[in-house]
Design a protein around this motif. Structure first.
Motif, PDB file in Angstrom:
ATOM      1  N   ALA A  51       0.826  -1.201   0.000  1.00 55.04           N
ATOM      2  CA  ALA A  51       0.000   0.000   0.000  1.00 55.04           C
ATOM      3  C   ALA A  51       0.862   1.253   0.000  1.00 55.04           C
ATOM      4  O   ALA A  51       0.520   2.255  -0.621  1.00 55.04           O
ATOM      5  N   THR A  52       1.987   1.204   0.686  1.00 61.43           N
ATOM      6  CA  THR A  52       2.879   2.360   0.743  1.00 61.43           C
ATOM      7  C   THR A  52       3.488   2.650  -0.619  1.00 61.43           C
ATOM      8  O   THR A  52       3.597   3.801  -1.029  1.00 61.43           O
ATOM      9  N   THR A  53       3.876   1.613  -1.344  1.00 57.66           N
ATOM     10  CA  THR A  53       4.512   1.809  -2.643  1.00 57.66           C
ATOM     11  C   THR A  53       3.516   1.935  -3.778  1.00 57.66           C
ATOM     12  O   THR A  53       3.895   2.270  -4.882  1.00 57.66           O
ATOM     13  N   ALA A  54       2.247   1.705  -3.535  1.00 60.31           N
ATOM     14  CA  ALA A  54       1.255   1.750  -4.604  1.00 60.31           C
ATOM     15  C   ALA A  54       1.153   3.141  -5.218  1.00 60.31           C
ATOM     16  O   ALA A  54       0.936   3.293  -6.408  1.00 60.31           O
ATOM     17  N   GLY A  55       1.349   4.169  -4.419  1.00 56.59           N
ATOM     18  CA  GLY A  55       1.251   5.522  -4.936  1.00 56.59           C
ATOM     19  C   GLY A  55       2.391   5.868  -5.871  1.00 56.59           C
ATOM     20  O   GLY A  55       2.236   6.691  -6.764  1.00 56.59           O
ATOM     21  N   THR A  56       3.538   5.255  -5.720  1.00 56.22           N
ATOM     22  CA  THR A  56       4.687   5.570  -6.560  1.00 56.22           C
ATOM     23  C   THR A  56       4.925   4.528  -7.639  1.00 56.22           C
ATOM     24  O   THR A  56       5.888   4.625  -8.377  1.00 56.22           O
ATOM     25  N   GLU A  57       4.046   3.527  -7.729  1.00 53.65           N
ATOM     26  CA  GLU A  57       4.262   2.445  -8.673  1.00 53.65           C
ATOM     27  C   GLU A  57       4.278   2.933 -10.110  1.00 53.65           C
ATOM     28  O   GLU A  57       5.087   2.501 -10.903  1.00 53.65           O
ATOM     29  N   GLY A  58       3.416   3.861 -10.463  1.00 52.16           N
ATOM     30  CA  GLY A  58       3.352   4.352 -11.828  1.00 52.16           C
ATOM     31  C   GLY A  58       4.417   5.393 -12.114  1.00 52.16           C
ATOM     32  O   GLY A  58       4.627   5.789 -13.246  1.00 52.16           O
ATOM     33  N   SER A  59       5.131   5.825 -11.104  1.00 57.13           N
ATOM     34  CA  SER A  59       6.147   6.853 -11.260  1.00 57.13           C
ATOM     35  C   SER A  59       7.389   6.281 -11.935  1.00 57.13           C
ATOM     36  O   SER A  59       7.805   5.176 -11.658  1.00 57.13           O
ATOM     37  N   THR A  60       7.990   7.064 -12.809  1.00 55.84           N
ATOM     38  CA  THR A  60       9.204   6.618 -13.482  1.00 55.84           C
ATOM     39  C   THR A  60      10.450   7.216 -12.855  1.00 55.84           C
ATOM     40  O   THR A  60      11.548   6.934 -13.294  1.00 55.84           O
ATOM     41  N   ASN A  61      10.295   8.032 -11.834  1.00 53.73           N
ATOM     42  CA  ASN A  61      11.440   8.664 -11.188  1.00 53.73           C
ATOM     43  C   ASN A  61      11.999   7.769 -10.094  1.00 53.73           C
ATOM     44  O   ASN A  61      11.287   7.356  -9.196  1.00 53.73           O
ATOM     45  N   PRO A  62      13.304   7.480 -10.138  1.00 55.42           N
ATOM     46  CA  PRO A  62      13.912   6.676  -9.076  1.00 55.42           C
ATOM     47  C   PRO A  62      14.077   7.501  -7.803  1.00 55.42           C
ATOM     48  O   PRO A  62      14.043   8.728  -7.828  1.00 55.42           O
ATOM     49  N   ASP A  63      14.271   6.825  -6.683  1.00 54.06           N
ATOM     50  CA  ASP A  63      14.506   7.499  -5.415  1.00 54.06           C
ATOM     51  C   ASP A  63      15.930   8.047  -5.423  1.00 54.06           C
ATOM     52  O   ASP A  63      16.894   7.298  -5.367  1.00 54.06           O
ATOM     53  N   THR A  64      16.059   9.362  -5.512  1.00 53.71           N
ATOM     54  CA  THR A  64      17.379   9.987  -5.560  1.00 53.71           C
ATOM     55  C   THR A  64      17.697  10.744  -4.282  1.00 53.71           C
ATOM     56  O   THR A  64      18.631  11.529  -4.251  1.00 53.71           O
ATOM     57  N   SER A  65      16.940  10.495  -3.230  1.00 50.96           N
ATOM     58  CA  SER A  65      17.173  11.218  -1.983  1.00 50.96           C
ATOM     59  C   SER A  65      18.453  10.780  -1.290  1.00 50.96           C
ATOM     60  O   SER A  65      19.030  11.538  -0.528  1.00 50.96           O
ATOM     61  N   THR A  66      18.910   9.566  -1.552  1.00 50.72           N
ATOM     62  CA  THR A  66      20.117   9.045  -0.913  1.00 50.72           C
ATOM     63  C   THR A  66      21.245   8.961  -1.929  1.00 50.72           C
ATOM     64  O   THR A  66      21.074   8.392  -3.004  1.00 50.72           O
ATOM     65  N   PHE A  67      22.395   9.530  -1.587  1.00 52.70           N
ATOM     66  CA  PHE A  67      23.568   9.446  -2.455  1.00 52.70           C
ATOM     67  C   PHE A  67      24.118   8.032  -2.421  1.00 52.70           C
ATOM     68  O   PHE A  67      24.207   7.411  -1.373  1.00 52.70           O
ATOM     69  N   ARG A  68      24.483   7.511  -3.566  1.00 52.89           N
ATOM     70  CA  ARG A  68      25.027   6.156  -3.660  1.00 52.89           C
ATOM     71  C   ARG A  68      26.351   6.176  -4.419  1.00 52.89           C
ATOM     72  O   ARG A  68      26.505   6.889  -5.398  1.00 52.89           O
ATOM     73  N   LYS A  69      27.298   5.386  -3.950  1.00 54.74           N
ATOM     74  CA  LYS A  69      28.587   5.209  -4.617  1.00 54.74           C
ATOM     75  C   LYS A  69      28.633   3.773  -5.102  1.00 54.74           C
ATOM     76  O   LYS A  69      28.601   2.839  -4.306  1.00 54.74           O
ATOM     77  N   LEU A  70      28.658   3.588  -6.405  1.00 57.47           N
ATOM     78  CA  LEU A  70      28.613   2.266  -7.015  1.00 57.47           C
ATOM     79  C   LEU A  70      30.005   1.829  -7.420  1.00 57.47           C
ATOM     80  O   LEU A  70      30.726   2.577  -8.073  1.00 57.47           O
ATOM     81  N   LYS A  71      30.385   0.629  -7.041  1.00 54.19           N
ATOM     82  CA  LYS A  71      31.702   0.094  -7.383  1.00 54.19           C
ATOM     83  C   LYS A  71      31.571  -0.691  -8.683  1.00 54.19           C
ATOM     84  O   LYS A  71      30.824  -1.654  -8.768  1.00 54.19           O
ATOM     85  N   VAL A  72      32.311  -0.254  -9.691  1.00 52.87           N
ATOM     86  CA  VAL A  72      32.236  -0.837 -11.025  1.00 52.87           C
ATOM     87  C   VAL A  72      33.598  -1.410 -11.399  1.00 52.87           C
ATOM     88  O   VAL A  72      34.604  -0.706 -11.358  1.00 52.87           O
ATOM     89  N   TYR A  73      33.626  -2.690 -11.732  1.00 54.95           N
ATOM     90  CA  TYR A  73      34.845  -3.351 -12.179  1.00 54.95           C
ATOM     91  C   TYR A  73      34.719  -3.653 -13.661  1.00 54.95           C
ATOM     92  O   TYR A  73      33.691  -4.157 -14.110  1.00 54.95           O
ATOM     93  N   THR A  74      35.754  -3.353 -14.411  1.00 53.41           N
ATOM     94  CA  THR A  74      35.786  -3.733 -15.815  1.00 53.41           C
ATOM     95  C   THR A  74      37.180  -4.240 -16.144  1.00 53.41           C
ATOM     96  O   THR A  74      38.111  -4.056 -15.379  1.00 53.41           O
ATOM     97  N   VAL A  75      37.286  -4.871 -17.284  1.00 51.32           N
ATOM     98  CA  VAL A  75      38.544  -5.497 -17.662  1.00 51.32           C
ATOM     99  C   VAL A  75      38.978  -4.962 -19.016  1.00 51.32           C
ATOM    100  O   VAL A  75      38.161  -4.618 -19.857  1.00 51.32           O
ATOM    101  N   GLY A  76      40.271  -4.853 -19.203  1.00 49.89           N
ATOM    102  CA  GLY A  76      40.796  -4.361 -20.476  1.00 49.89           C
ATOM    103  C   GLY A  76      42.259  -3.998 -20.335  1.00 49.89           C
ATOM    104  O   GLY A  76      42.938  -4.427 -19.415  1.00 49.89           O
ATOM    105  N   ASN A  77      42.710  -3.196 -21.259  1.00 52.37           N
ATOM    106  CA  ASN A  77      44.094  -2.730 -21.228  1.00 52.37           C
ATOM    107  C   ASN A  77      44.163  -1.468 -20.379  1.00 52.37           C
ATOM    108  O   ASN A  77      43.931  -0.368 -20.859  1.00 52.37           O
TER     109      ASN A  77
END
Length: 130
Positions: free
Chosen positions: A43-69
């Protein structure tokens, strides 16, 4: 005689296919009713279900690993531009870790085993050569 044998083979194959399809069915007849906590959360999330905006209230640091030269000359400039875009759009930044091909398998195995945060990584399909 030959017709009876091929009919039996076709019938057996058809039965196997039908059993396979019905066994994989996603029927929900045995499911229990949702708990009070699940109902409240829904019920709490039902109001935002149709919304396309992500929750940006919290800053996130994502660790990304890739391989190459690596290292490459323009890696820092590219990561800075990515971070600028992500900060504006979703309030996040990436911590980019570029690994050379020679040590990728060992370093990634160690990162997974140690419980290190890994949000996004290169994945090689198939069998790794060791």
């Amino acid at each position: 005689m030959r017709t009876t044998r091929s009919s039996g083979t076709v019938l057996a194959a058809l039965t196997a296919v039908i059993l396979g399809i019905t066994g994989c069915g996603g029927g929900n007849s045995g499911a229990s009713a949702p708990s009070k906590a699940e109902s409240t959360a829904a019920a709490t999330t039902a109001g935002t279900e149709g919304s396309t905006n992500p929750d940006t209230s919290t800053f996130r640091k994502l660790k990304v690993y890739t391989v190459g030269n690596f290292p490459q000359n323009d890696t820092k400039a590219v990561v800075d531009e990515i971070n600028k875009y992500l900060k504006e759009k979703i309030n996040a930044e990436i911590d980019f870790q570029g690994l050379p091909w020679s040590s990728w398998a060992e370093k990634m195995a160690l990162a997974y085993q140690s419980g290190e945060q890994v949000d996004l990584t290169f994945a090689q399909l198939g069998r790794l050569r060791q």
